[in-house]
Scaffold this motif. Structure first.
Motif, PDB file in Angstrom:
ATOM      1  N   LEU A   1      45.581  39.692  45.354  1.00  0.00           N
ATOM      2  CA  LEU A   1      44.913  39.877  44.050  1.00  0.00           C
ATOM      3  C   LEU A   1      45.857  39.608  42.890  1.00  0.00           C
ATOM      4  O   LEU A   1      45.476  38.975  41.899  1.00  0.00           O
ATOM      5  CB  LEU A   1      44.350  41.298  43.978  1.00  0.00           C
ATOM      6  N   VAL A   2      47.111  40.055  43.025  1.00  0.00           N
ATOM      7  CA  VAL A   2      48.045  39.874  41.896  1.00  0.00           C
ATOM      8  C   VAL A   2      48.325  38.392  41.627  1.00  0.00           C
ATOM      9  O   VAL A   2      48.449  37.962  40.480  1.00  0.00           O
ATOM     10  CB  VAL A   2      49.368  40.646  42.118  1.00  0.00           C
ATOM     11  N   ALA A   3      48.388  37.603  42.719  1.00  0.00           N
ATOM     12  CA  ALA A   3      48.639  36.157  42.548  1.00  0.00           C
ATOM     13  C   ALA A   3      47.431  35.481  41.904  1.00  0.00           C
ATOM     14  O   ALA A   3      47.584  34.626  41.016  1.00  0.00           O
ATOM     15  CB  ALA A   3      48.959  35.526  43.902  1.00  0.00           C
ATOM     16  N   GLU A   4      46.229  35.887  42.323  1.00  0.00           N
ATOM     17  CA  GLU A   4      45.010  35.309  41.714  1.00  0.00           C
ATOM     18  C   GLU A   4      44.942  35.686  40.230  1.00  0.00           C
ATOM     19  O   GLU A   4      44.627  34.863  39.381  1.00  0.00           O
ATOM     20  CB  GLU A   4      43.756  35.845  42.415  1.00  0.00           C
ATOM     21  N   ALA A   5      45.250  36.963  39.939  1.00  0.00           N
ATOM     22  CA  ALA A   5      45.178  37.435  38.542  1.00  0.00           C
ATOM     23  C   ALA A   5      46.204  36.710  37.682  1.00  0.00           C
ATOM     24  O   ALA A   5      45.912  36.300  36.542  1.00  0.00           O
ATOM     25  CB  ALA A   5      45.396  38.951  38.481  1.00  0.00           C
ATOM     26  N   TYR A   6      47.394  36.503  38.242  1.00  0.00           N
ATOM     27  CA  TYR A   6      48.442  35.810  37.464  1.00  0.00           C
ATOM     28  C   TYR A   6      47.996  34.376  37.164  1.00  0.00           C
ATOM     29  O   TYR A   6      48.142  33.882  36.032  1.00  0.00           O
ATOM     30  CB  TYR A   6      49.764  35.804  38.252  1.00  0.00           C
ATOM     31  N   ARG A   7      47.389  33.703  38.168  1.00  0.00           N
ATOM     32  CA  ARG A   7      46.925  32.329  37.935  1.00  0.00           C
ATOM     33  C   ARG A   7      45.858  32.308  36.864  1.00  0.00           C
ATOM     34  O   ARG A   7      45.882  31.488  35.933  1.00  0.00           O
ATOM     35  CB  ARG A   7      46.377  31.728  39.236  1.00  0.00           C
ATOM     36  N   ILE A   8      44.904  33.240  36.951  1.00  0.00           N
ATOM     37  CA  ILE A   8      43.795  33.263  35.984  1.00  0.00           C
ATOM     38  C   ILE A   8      44.319  33.563  34.577  1.00  0.00           C
ATOM     39  O   ILE A   8      43.882  32.952  33.593  1.00  0.00           O
ATOM     40  CB  ILE A   8      42.724  34.273  36.450  1.00  0.00           C
ATOM     41  N   LEU A   9      45.309  34.433  34.466  1.00  0.00           N
ATOM     42  CA  LEU A   9      45.902  34.710  33.149  1.00  0.00           C
ATOM     43  C   LEU A   9      46.641  33.478  32.623  1.00  0.00           C
ATOM     44  O   LEU A   9      46.741  33.249  31.421  1.00  0.00           O
ATOM     45  CB  LEU A   9      46.878  35.886  33.248  1.00  0.00           C
ATOM     46  N   SER A  10      47.145  32.656  33.550  1.00  0.00           N
ATOM     47  CA  SER A  10      47.937  31.484  33.134  1.00  0.00           C
ATOM     48  C   SER A  10      47.070  30.287  32.770  1.00  0.00           C
ATOM     49  O   SER A  10      47.406  29.527  31.865  1.00  0.00           O
ATOM     50  CB  SER A  10      48.881  31.067  34.283  1.00  0.00           C
ATOM     51  N   ARG A  11      45.919  30.096  33.512  1.00  0.00           N
ATOM     52  CA  ARG A  11      45.120  28.893  33.223  1.00  0.00           C
ATOM     53  C   ARG A  11      43.612  29.105  33.355  1.00  0.00           C
ATOM     54  O   ARG A  11      42.860  28.131  33.500  1.00  0.00           O
ATOM     55  CB  ARG A  11      45.550  27.745  34.139  1.00  0.00           C
ATOM     56  N   GLY A  12      43.171  30.365  33.344  1.00  0.00           N
ATOM     57  CA  GLY A  12      41.725  30.609  33.439  1.00  0.00           C
ATOM     58  C   GLY A  12      41.241  30.545  34.875  1.00  0.00           C
ATOM     59  O   GLY A  12      42.010  30.288  35.812  1.00  0.00           O
ATOM     60  N   GLY A  13      39.946  30.764  35.058  1.00  0.00           N
ATOM     61  CA  GLY A  13      39.367  30.762  36.397  1.00  0.00           C
ATOM     62  C   GLY A  13      38.537  32.016  36.601  1.00  0.00           C
ATOM     63  O   GLY A  13      38.510  32.907  35.742  1.00  0.00           O
ATOM     64  N   VAL A  14      37.871  32.052  37.759  1.00  0.00           N
ATOM     65  CA  VAL A  14      37.076  33.245  38.077  1.00  0.00           C
ATOM     66  C   VAL A  14      37.369  33.632  39.520  1.00  0.00           C
ATOM     67  O   VAL A  14      37.500  32.773  40.393  1.00  0.00           O
ATOM     68  CB  VAL A  14      35.568  32.990  37.850  1.00  0.00           C
ATOM     69  N   PHE A  15      37.538  34.943  39.744  1.00  0.00           N
ATOM     70  CA  PHE A  15      37.852  35.521  41.057  1.00  0.00           C
ATOM     71  C   PHE A  15      36.677  36.407  41.469  1.00  0.00           C
ATOM     72  O   PHE A  15      36.165  37.184  40.653  1.00  0.00           O
ATOM     73  CB  PHE A  15      39.121  36.363  40.937  1.00  0.00           C
ATOM     74  N   LEU A  16      36.266  36.269  42.726  1.00  0.00           N
ATOM     75  CA  LEU A  16      35.173  37.116  43.213  1.00  0.00           C
ATOM     76  C   LEU A  16      35.568  37.761  44.537  1.00  0.00           C
ATOM     77  O   LEU A  16      35.940  37.049  45.484  1.00  0.00           O
ATOM     78  CB  LEU A  16      33.893  36.299  43.436  1.00  0.00           C
ATOM     79  N   TYR A  17      35.585  39.092  44.569  1.00  0.00           N
ATOM     80  CA  TYR A  17      35.570  39.777  45.843  1.00  0.00           C
ATOM     81  C   TYR A  17      34.303  40.640  45.817  1.00  0.00           C
ATOM     82  O   TYR A  17      34.346  41.803  45.432  1.00  0.00           O
ATOM     83  CB  TYR A  17      36.813  40.607  46.162  1.00  0.00           C
ATOM     84  N   PRO A  18      33.153  40.059  46.177  1.00  0.00           N
ATOM     85  CA  PRO A  18      31.874  40.763  46.028  1.00  0.00           C
ATOM     86  C   PRO A  18      31.627  41.729  47.186  1.00  0.00           C
ATOM     87  O   PRO A  18      32.395  41.739  48.169  1.00  0.00           O
ATOM     88  CB  PRO A  18      30.869  39.604  46.082  1.00  0.00           C
ATOM     89  N   SER A  19      30.594  42.535  47.069  1.00  0.00           N
ATOM     90  CA  SER A  19      30.131  43.291  48.231  1.00  0.00           C
ATOM     91  C   SER A  19      29.554  42.251  49.190  1.00  0.00           C
ATOM     92  O   SER A  19      29.158  41.170  48.789  1.00  0.00           O
ATOM     93  CB  SER A  19      29.052  44.284  47.812  1.00  0.00           C
ATOM     94  N   ASP A  20      29.588  42.580  50.495  1.00  0.00           N
ATOM     95  CA  ASP A  20      28.932  41.659  51.429  1.00  0.00           C
ATOM     96  C   ASP A  20      28.379  42.436  52.609  1.00  0.00           C
ATOM     97  O   ASP A  20      28.583  43.659  52.714  1.00  0.00           O
ATOM     98  CB  ASP A  20      29.861  40.496  51.823  1.00  0.00           C
ATOM     99  N   ALA A  21      27.708  41.763  53.507  1.00  0.00           N
ATOM    100  CA  ALA A  21      26.922  42.453  54.549  1.00  0.00           C
ATOM    101  C   ALA A  21      27.774  42.919  55.727  1.00  0.00           C
ATOM    102  O   ALA A  21      27.273  43.545  56.647  1.00  0.00           O
ATOM    103  CB  ALA A  21      25.825  41.515  55.039  1.00  0.00           C
ATOM    104  N   ARG A  22      29.086  42.627  55.696  1.00  0.00           N
ATOM    105  CA  ARG A  22      29.926  43.088  56.817  1.00  0.00           C
ATOM    106  C   ARG A  22      29.997  44.618  56.801  1.00  0.00           C
ATOM    107  O   ARG A  22      30.016  45.234  55.720  1.00  0.00           O
ATOM    108  CB  ARG A  22      31.344  42.512  56.696  1.00  0.00           C
ATOM    109  N   PRO A  23      30.088  45.259  57.965  1.00  0.00           N
ATOM    110  CA  PRO A  23      30.229  46.719  57.996  1.00  0.00           C
ATOM    111  C   PRO A  23      31.461  47.157  57.192  1.00  0.00           C
ATOM    112  O   PRO A  23      32.546  46.602  57.378  1.00  0.00           O
ATOM    113  CB  PRO A  23      30.427  47.036  59.488  1.00  0.00           C
ATOM    114  N   GLY A  24      31.271  48.107  56.286  1.00  0.00           N
ATOM    115  CA  GLY A  24      32.393  48.605  55.480  1.00  0.00           C
ATOM    116  C   GLY A  24      32.633  47.806  54.209  1.00  0.00           C
ATOM    117  O   GLY A  24      33.476  48.170  53.396  1.00  0.00           O
TER     118      GLY A  24
END
Ligand code: AHG
Ligand code: MN
Ligand code: MN
Length: 345
Positions: free
Chosen positions: A238-261
């Motif tokens: 997450l920290v690497a994705e956030a750093y990239r997005i802060l540096s050049r924009g973008g969108v990150f998704l860790y959504p809910s999904d149908a897997r158990p838990g």
């Protein structure tokens, strides 16, 4: 200023604005002292006796690695000299109550992205600093908007601290020769529209229709509703994705999904989503569950998970639109790429 101002001077100036600021600055300083030690440890890789090997599972059931535990111990040792009313960590079942007279509480993800340790990818430490309520046991049930400060340190090519004290986002990079952090980037701003999306695409069959619809729009590129092509990244840190997005924009998704838990996604509200959301919003971006603003949420349990969609505000708003006003099922279940075999159903 860039490359000149030390973090020490930056925090000194901030701490002079009042007793609460002094408490926050003292905690941030202690975390950065710990970060320098963690950077050294992660930088030794297999040469250190604390490898990325798994040693068990943490309170959240996640695989716990030696370095997760080591990083937690280093941060708690460094914070031990700082007045803190309550401390919470991904690696601790319960929050620890400390000095009941202290003004602040701290939540940490000691080592984020730790599944990347043994493949030499960027990992990091995330922290959130909150005001101490009268009853410190309620500290981590506050809304994300209560945060006084938030930050993360990346252990990668650079050891860099991304920090917000509630007035924008600045980046400090470790000057190893000097043994301290110096200002590297000032007042970061995230572009409103993204050219990159980040999601673990292997989970597509488990996603809710609005997430599938959004990713299909990205994949449709210039011929689709977004009218532009996208690139994709997924680092698993997450920290690497956030750093990239802060540096050049973008969108990150860790959504809910149908897997158990994974009904509420994978990321934890208190020590991942809240601090990252605070930083992203302070840089002009947005952070949402897909339906609600992350910072408006208050945790009902310490390790509570939450879906996290964050980054360029235009993309986050589109994901919210798709959640609130779903496309007709037919247009989503007819996969854009079944015939091309890109995503087989
Ligand atoms: P942590 O190592 O603290 O458990 O965090 C890992 C998180 C986050 O950093 C990353 O975005 C996500 O887990 C990756 O999840 P998947 O392995 O399911 O892709
Ligand atoms: Mn994490
Ligand atoms: Mn972690």
């Amino acid at each position: 200023m860039i490359g000149q101002l030390t973090l020490e001077d930056y925090l000194q100036r901030y701490s002079e604005t009042g007793p609460l600021a002094l408490a926050v600055a003292t905690a941030v300083d202690a975390i950065t002292v710990a970060a320098i030690e963690i950077a050294e440890l992660t930088g030794r890789g297999a040469l250190s006796d604390k490898s990325g090997l798994a040693t068990g599972r943490n309170s959240d059931g996640d695989l716990q690695r030696d370095l997760d535990v080591q990083a937690d111990a280093i941060i708690r040792r460094c914070l031990g000299k700082v007045p803190i009313a309550a401390l919470a960590s991904e690696e601790m079942q319960e929050a620890e109550i400390g000095d009941r007279e202290a003004r602040i509480c701290v939540a940490i993800d000691p080592l984020d992205g730790s599944s990347n340790i043994d493949i030499n990818m960027t990992v990091g430490t995330i922290f959130s600093i909150l005001p101490a309520p009268d009853d410190p046991s309620l500290a981590f049930g506050q809304c994300g908007t209560a945060q006084l400060a938030a930050g993360f340190v990346t252990y990668g090519p650079q050891t860099s601290l991304v920090l917000t004290l509630g007035d924008g986002v600045d980046i400090f990079t470790l000057d190893r020769a000097a043994g301290g952090f110096r200002l590297a980037r000032r007042a970061l701003r995230i572009p409103d529209t993204a050219e990159e999306f980040a999601i673990n695409a292997s989970n597509r069959r488990h996603w809710d229709p609005p997430v599938r619809a959004f990713i299909d729009e990205c994949l449709a590129g210039v011929d689709g509703p977004a009218s532009r092509d996208f690139n994709m990244r997924w680092i698993g840190s997450l920290v690497a994705e956030a750093y990239r997005i802060l540096s050049r924009g973008g969108v990150f998704l860790y959504p809910s999904d149908a897997r158990p838990g994974y009904g509420d996604g994978r990321l934890r509200l208190v020590y991942e989503a809240h601090p990252i959301a605070f930083i992203i919003e302070q840089a002009g971006g947005a952070a949402s569950t897909g339906r609600e603003r992350i910072l408006d949420l208050a945790a009902h349990s310490l390790h509570q998970r939450v879906p996290l969609i964050m980054g360029s505000s235009g993309e986050v708003r589109r994901v919210e639109e798709l959640h609130c006003d779903p496309l007709p099922a037919a247009s989503v279940s007819a996969p854009l790429f079944a015939q091309r075999g890109f995503f087989r159903l």
